[in-house]
Design an enzyme around this catalytic site. Structure first.
Site, mmCIF file in Angstrom:
data_model
loop_
_atom_site.group_PDB
_atom_site.id
_atom_site.type_symbol
_atom_site.label_atom_id
_atom_site.label_comp_id
_atom_site.label_asym_id
_atom_site.label_seq_id
_atom_site.Cartn_x
_atom_site.Cartn_y
_atom_site.Cartn_z
ATOM 1 N N TYR A 128 8.112 -16.641 12.936
ATOM 2 C CA TYR A 128 9.324 -15.907 12.579
ATOM 3 C C TYR A 128 9.939 -15.287 13.834
ATOM 4 C CZ TYR A 128 7.803 -16.346 7.722
ATOM 5 O OH TYR A 128 7.410 -16.851 6.501
ATOM 6 N N ARG A 142 12.225 -9.513 10.229
ATOM 7 C CA ARG A 142 12.179 -9.256 8.778
ATOM 8 C C ARG A 142 13.395 -9.848 8.070
ATOM 9 N NH1 ARG A 142 8.567 -4.797 6.950
ATOM 10 N NH2 ARG A 142 7.390 -4.194 8.790
ATOM 11 N N CYS A 159 11.567 -24.383 5.550
ATOM 12 C CA CYS A 159 11.043 -23.036 5.764
ATOM 13 C C CYS A 159 9.516 -23.027 5.786
ATOM 14 C CB CYS A 159 11.596 -22.073 4.722
ATOM 15 S SG CYS A 159 11.262 -22.525 3.027
ATOM 16 N N SER A 165 3.088 -14.862 13.386
ATOM 17 C CA SER A 165 2.978 -14.865 14.851
ATOM 18 C C SER A 165 1.586 -15.233 15.353
ATOM 19 C CB SER A 165 3.401 -13.511 15.423
ATOM 20 O OG SER A 165 2.584 -12.494 14.900
#
EC number: 2.1.1.63
Length: 189
Positions: A128, A142, A159, A165
């Site tokens: 992300y 976020r 997606c 991470s």
């Protein structure tokens, strides 16, 4: 103005699939994965209801029908789109195909996140945080997670290729187990 949306069911080893297309633009507008046909169709009806509630001020009404109402030219186009979708799902071709997507819901930011996500090739994953950097907004992690949670075109907007991470599989509307299966099939994990 009235717009026709057409749905079709497909089966794959990984999941049952329902796709919704807009024949007038030859675009894929919605995908739902897993579950029974009634559940998948219920998901599509909720999607169309939400689109209609947001579109009525613009004078647009969307109607959802089974693919059986299509004329032969449109059936051929839908069959090709369905074939291409199943190829993506099987890991046979990348999501950057000639499947045209049309976003009936979403903010400009969400659409930008989805378009950027489409550039991630099969067999690859990014975090992300890395996606936030690609979008030029490293602090939007976020917001990116929220945008991906609202992705209505699963697999074509991949997606499932976005991970935590530290490499952890996180957040997938259709379940972490399916996310893992998709990534294994693409040889990304």
């Amino acid at each position: 103005m009235s717009h026709l949306l057409v749905y079709d069911f497909m089966e794959h080893d990984l999941a049952n699939v329902l796709i919704v297309v807009k024949p007038s633009t030859k675009s894929l507008v919605f995908v739902s994965l897993s579950g029974t046909k009634p559940k998948l169709l219920g998901d599509a009806k909720k999607f169309v209801s939400k689109v209609n509630s947001l579109s009525k001020n613009k004078g647009s009404i969307y109607t959802l029908k089974n693919k059986s109402i299509l004329k032969s030219d449109d059936v051929a186009w839908l069959e090709q789109l369905s074939f291409d979708f199943l190829q993506i799902l099987a890991g046979g071709i990348d999501s950057q195909t000639n499947i045209k997507c049309e976003y009936l819901l979403g903010t400009e930011f969400q659409k930008k996140v989805w378009e950027t996500t489409k550039t991630i090739k099969a067999g690859a994953t990014i975090s992300y945080q890395q996606l936030a950097v690609l979008l030029g907004n490293p602090k939007a992690v976020r917001a990116i997670g929220s945008a991906l949670a609202k992705n209505n075109i699963a697999v074509v907007i991949p997606c499932h290729r976005i991970i935590g991470s530290k490499g952890k599989l996180t957040g997938f509307r259709w379940g972490i187990e399916l996310k893992e299966s998709l990534l294994r099939q693409e040889q990304a994990i």
